[in-house]
Design an enzyme around this catalytic site. Structure first.
Site: not given
Ligand code: PEP
Length: 245
Positions: A10, A8, A94
């Protein structure tokens, strides 16, 4: 079940950085026989990433979609548009969308229904806050989110669950394999109320997964892969997690 390692991205990376990342992933990707890979870039780069990954086994998904088909919805992106440019998956619910955009499980269920109608695989995210865990409400919270977020169109083929404890996302804190095992087992049992074949549903863990902790987390019973934020932005980290799977 083959593990799924989903990145992801983002709201990170620009065009030049994505070109580099895709080049690195393609150069370093070895045998993906035991692992399926997925990357979920920001909307504006989806088309570019779909084109860039053509001929590789890596699938592409979006980070959200709207529940409307088309029309006067300024700023929205429909599931049909995602399908049109070649996305195969969509992340829904999410915790960052539940928090920043006030999305609730009823809305997520409607979005998932729309995604399913267009043959997109939905990755439905659930997870408790730190306060909920500290007061022993983690299972009840996750159960409610699951039951309210899953539409009756959900099947083990079109739906993936991502368990992401909110306190572990982007914080460097990871749930212990014991806590993950307990929650994933609980999710599997809860899914039996909804699915005919709950054992066939992928349940991903997400929350500060990185190469150093991936092996233990991915070896945990009922963990069928990972949803990876920060570590998916570097090809070597992302693929190391895949190799750990
Ligand atoms: C996410 O946003 O889905 C996530 C798991 O982020 P991170 O791996 O940076 O904690």
């Amino acid at each position: 079940m083959k593990k799924l390692i989903a990145g992801n991205w983002k709201m990170n990376l620009n065009k030049a950085e994505i070109k580099t990342l895709l080049g690195d992933i393609k150069a370093q990707l070895k045998d993906s026989e035991n692992t399926d890979y997925l990357v979920c870039p920001p909307y504006v780069y989806l088309d570019m990433v779909v084109q860039g990954l053509q001929g590789t086994p890596i699938a592409v998904g979006a980070q959200d979609c709207t529940l409307n088909d088309n029309g006067a919805y300024t700023g929205d992106i429909s599931a049909a548009m995602l399908k049109d440019i070649g996305a195969q998956f969509v992340i829904l619910g999410h915790s960052e969308r539940r928090t920043h955009h006030k999305e609730n499980s009823a809305l997520i269920s409607k979005k998932a229904q729309k995604a399913h109608a267009l043959d997109l695989i939905s990755i439905i995210c659930v997870g408790e806050t730190l306060a909920q865990r500290e007061t022993g409400q983690e299972q009840e919270t996750v159960k409610q989110q699951l039951l309210d977020s899953l539409p009756n169109t959900a099947t083990s083929h079109n739906t993936i669950i991502a368990y992401e404890p909110v306190w572990a996302i982007g914080t460097g804190k990871t749930a212990s394999p014991e806590d993950v095992q307990a929650m994933h087992g609980f999710i599997r049992t809860t899914l039996a109320q909804h699915f005919d074949g709950p054992q066939n549903v992928h349940i991903l863990y997400g929350g500060s997964m990185k190469p150093e902790n991936a092996k233990a987390l991915l070896a945990t019973p009922n963990v069928d892969g990972g949803l990876i934020g920060g570590a998916s932005l570097k090809a070597d980290h992302f693929l190391a997690i895949g190799n750990a799977a």
